[in-house]
Design a protein around this motif. Structure first.
Motif, PDB file in Angstrom:
ATOM      1  N   ALA A 183    -127.808  26.176 -48.957  1.00  0.00           N
ATOM      2  CA  ALA A 183    -128.967  27.040 -49.226  1.00  0.00           C
ATOM      3  C   ALA A 183    -128.789  27.789 -50.538  1.00  0.00           C
ATOM      4  O   ALA A 183    -129.745  27.951 -51.310  1.00  0.00           O
ATOM      5  CB  ALA A 183    -129.175  28.020 -48.073  1.00  0.00           C
ATOM      6  N   THR A 199    -136.277  24.384 -46.431  1.00  0.00           N
ATOM      7  CA  THR A 199    -135.699  25.094 -45.298  1.00  0.00           C
ATOM      8  C   THR A 199    -134.587  24.278 -44.657  1.00  0.00           C
ATOM      9  O   THR A 199    -134.714  23.067 -44.483  1.00  0.00           O
ATOM     10  CB  THR A 199    -136.783  25.391 -44.236  1.00  0.00           C
ATOM     11  OG1 THR A 199    -137.815  26.174 -44.829  1.00  0.00           O
ATOM     12  CG2 THR A 199    -136.203  26.145 -43.055  1.00  0.00           C
ATOM     13  N   ILE A 218    -132.857  29.800 -44.748  1.00  0.00           N
ATOM     14  CA  ILE A 218    -132.189  29.415 -43.511  1.00  0.00           C
ATOM     15  C   ILE A 218    -133.096  29.770 -42.339  1.00  0.00           C
ATOM     16  O   ILE A 218    -133.647  30.869 -42.270  1.00  0.00           O
ATOM     17  CB  ILE A 218    -130.841  30.155 -43.363  1.00  0.00           C
ATOM     18  CG1 ILE A 218    -129.852  29.714 -44.446  1.00  0.00           C
ATOM     19  CG2 ILE A 218    -130.248  29.933 -41.970  1.00  0.00           C
ATOM     20  CD1 ILE A 218    -129.336  28.309 -44.282  1.00  0.00           C
TER      21      ILE A 218
END
Length: 304
Positions: A25, A3, A32
């Motif tokens: 990401a 994350t 996110i």
């Protein structure tokens, strides 16, 4: 799934962290996590001086902030189909964000180095400072530009500059820098800056001079050191070049970044050189304020 936490303050300034966070990401197949910290709305004070909170007005502000996060998530969804989390936190800001980062197991915090919310209220500048000193998670700071950011923009991250001062504390940035660099296939420059070794004192107009012999010894020791670190990264299949410079650390770091066209500077926020001489604490602060490229900062547990 890993994350990336992106703190937002409701302004376009804060959103300039998003293109870089989204690029990472996408490369790492991460999620996110958007976070905004709610401040209680207290329009007046009680006779004793305590703030008086109007629950109805405060609820409207919460609803507005939640709508803002949903809008950002919607804009992200137009260019990326990865998972997006949204969370509204409670003050104090830096402490809430640090705790949230640990709670969700964030691998990285990506945030603008300053932002404005409400009536030009300074937000992310001081918050970033406090977070760097408290966070157990590395923080990637982005200097915002004017206007609304292009979320589809792919920031360049092909060259990472890693300043080191010869200490184990400073080297703790390396796992985080190499993790990030692997996502984008970056190469590394490992920089060791040594200050001039002077001999003598300023007496009767006679200035101290460089101790050539001692300077050569310091240069060789610094060279051996960064070459050892480079060899370690080479063994991991990474491209790393050692570099040694003589001068004022902040000046040489910024010059090396500019001359080598570094896309990112990665450094610990505290280190020791020589006889417990502070190096990376104040130097990192100056780099964060002066660098024109993003800065990855990590405060090791021993220095936190």
């Amino acid at each position: 799934m890993q994350t990336i936490l992106v703190p937002l303050d409701g302004s376009p300034f804060g959103e300039h962290a998003l293109p870089l966070a989204l690029a990472l990401a996408r490369r790492g197949e991460m999620q996110i996590a958007l976070a905004h910290v709610h401040h209680l709305f207290a329009p007046s004070l009680a006779p004793a001086g305590a703030p008086v909170v109007d629950p109805r007005v405060d609820a409207l502000f919460r609803e507005e902030e939640a709508t803002y996060l949903a809008d950002v998530s919607h804009r992200i969804g137009k260019i990326w189909n990865g998972p997006v989390m949204m969370t509204l936190l409670e003050t104090p800001v830096a402490e809430a964000l640090c705790q949230h980062a640990e709670l969700i197991g964030a691998s990285l915090v990506v945030m603008s180095s300053h932002g404005r919310g409400g009536l030009a209220r300074a937000w992310l500048g001081s918050v970033a400072d406090r977070m760097i000193r408290r966070s157990a998670v590395p923080i990637l700071l982005v200097h915002p530009a004017d206007g609304t950011p292009d979320l589809a923009r792919e920031p360049r991250l092909g060259h990472i500059l890693v300043p080191l001062d010869g200490s184990a504390l400073a080297e703790q940035i390396l796992p985080h820098a190499t993790w990030l660099g692997r996502l984008v296939g970056a190469r590394y420059t490992l920089l060791r800056v040594i200050e001039p070794v002077m001999r003598g004192f300023l007496v009767n107009g006679v200035e101290p001079v460089v101790d050539v012999e001692a300077q050569e010894v310091a240069w060789q020791q610094a060279t051996d050191y960064v070459e050892r670190i480079a060899a370690r990264l080479h063994a991991e299949g990474l491209a790393a070049a050692p570099e040694v410079r003589v001068g004022r650390p902040i000046d040489e770091i910024l010059a090396c970044a500019a001359e080598g066209q570094a896309d990112l500077i990665a450094m610990s926020t505290h280190g020791h050189g020589g006889l417990t001489r502070l190096f990376l604490g104040s130097v990192t602060d100056k780099v964060l304020r002066s660098a024109s490229v993003p800065v990855l900062a990590f405060r090791p547990p021993e220095a936190r």
